[in-house]
Design a protein around this motif. Structure first.
Motif: not given
Length: 399
Positions: A217-223, A340-346
């Motif tokens: 999800s981190s990669l998805a939300y970066i995209v 919550m972890l995914a939010a760290l990516g963007p």
């Protein structure tokens, strides 16, 4: 309760799912215009893309509790109402309303997205993975439409505010259909404590699924949040960058449908997960540092990988749980902590862009996330299930 017919349930599922990504993917193609009009810094723009993902994680664990008190259907109706209001608030040139609407979008999507896998598991348990693929396909379609049409709509309607507000129309269509077609019973009264979802954090399998959800999800939300902006740094126009993202998200539709089928072909899901992550790696790293002449191929490969990975992650929520209650608990945990972890990516991309415009550095961050996702995929792809013992405590069994 009489089970709803498959065609009607699929229609309702698709209409609701179409609403759960435009709020996220419509912002990125317009991010450069928004930052210039409002005078936002790169870090402030990064927060704008990160905050809704944080809210996904904060609100997802609340979904099972709200469903236990209001009913899953009524809770999802409430989430759609809040989403419609949030999309209207976000279409403002007042910075405060822009951020407030963005936060409410994330919270309402977090609740709705957590409830739908459990509703699918309850309504059609024998085909829950295939229905999850259809649900994921609709998510991808909604995201692609918003990514591709946001800039043309802004040009046609003479403003990014009007473009953002258009996506509230999907809620106007979906909410009455959901409310009128889906029964909204109040939940049965249970003794105190029995509304609470089973606690799964002590199970290694549940933690691994959660972290896998977080990485992909981190990669998805970066995209969703940064890809058009990053492509513009490579010299592409905002229109082409938006359509590249739309093409990538449209490519997700195919693997979103096929991933559950592919996953059922073997003894477990590990080969499918690794193949999908490999497509994501080639596509994403190619768009960042590869030859621009192959940008459309890279975008399609990225879509194949990400659509299948997300569909597989959602499918794992139903394949690895033995009933609808466990599916809801696992969904709340995986999408709560995972997002919550995914939010760290963007957020990390926004911070890096404050210090450097070197896309090699950004690509290195993507590579690290992909490696972590692959390692976790080897764990969660094994054929296991979470069940409840006679005393009500959860355990993991093979098979």
């Amino acid at each position: 309760m009489r089970r709803m017919s498959v065609p009607l349930f699929l229609l309702i599922l698709i209409l609701v799912a179409l609403n759960l990504r435009p709020a996220l993917s419509s912002l990125a193609p317009l991010l450069d215009r928004i930052t210039q009009d409002l005078g936002l810094s790169t870090l402030a723009a990064g927060l704008l893309t990160t905050l809704p993902v944080i809210c996904l994680g904060l609100f997802a664990p609340l979904a099972p509790r709200l469903a236990g008190r209001l009913g899953a259907e009524r809770t999802l109706s409430l989430a759609l109402v809040i989403l419609g209001i949030a999309l209207w608030l976000r279409a403002s040139d007042l910075t405060l309303l822009l951020y407030l609407g963005t936060l409410l979008c994330g919270g309402s999507i977090g609740i709705a997205g957590t409830l739908l896998p459990a509703i699918v598991k309850r309504e059609h348990p024998e085909r829950a993975d295939l229905f999850t693929g259809v649900y994921t396909m609709a998510l991808c379609l909604g995201a692609a439409l918003a990514a591709g049409l946001s800039v043309p709509l802004a040009n046609w309607l003479d403003g990014w505010q009007a473009s953002l507000s258009c996506w509230a129309l999907l809620v106007v269509i979906a909410l009455p259909v959901w409310r009128l077609s889906m029964p909204h019973p109040w939940p049965r009264r249970l003794p105190a404590g029995q509304h609470d979802a089973p606690r799964l954090w002590h199970l290694p399998l549940a933690r691994q699924i959660t972290f896998f959800m977080g990485c992909q999800s981190s990669l998805a939300y970066i995209v969703f949040g940064w890809l058009p902006f990053l492509l513009q740094q490579r010299g592409l126009s905002d229109v082409e960058a938006g359509w590249l993202m739309a093409a990538s998200v449209m490519a997700q539709v195919l693997t979103a449908l096929l991933a559950p089928v592919i996953g059922r072909m073997g003894r477990d899901q590990r080969p499918a997960i690794l193949l999908l992550l490999a497509c994501s790696a080639v596509g994403l790293l190619g768009l960042m540092v590869g030859p621009l002449s192959l940008r459309w191929l890279f975008a399609v490969l990225l879509g194949f990988g990400q659509g299948g990975s997300f569909s597989m992650a959602l499918t794992l929520l139903v394949l690895r749980s033995n009933d609808a209650r466990l599916a809801g608990a696992l969904s709340g945990m995986a999408q709560g902590t995972g997002y919550m972890l995914a939010a760290l990516g963007p957020l990390a991309v926004g911070i890096l862009l404050e210090f450097t415009n070197d896309l090699d550095v950004i690509a290195s961050l993507f590579a690290l996330i992909l490696i972590a996702a692959a390692a976790l995929g080897l764990k969660v792809g094994r054929r296991q299930r979470i069940c409840l013992r006679d005393d009500g405590s959860p355990e993991v069994i093979d098979g």
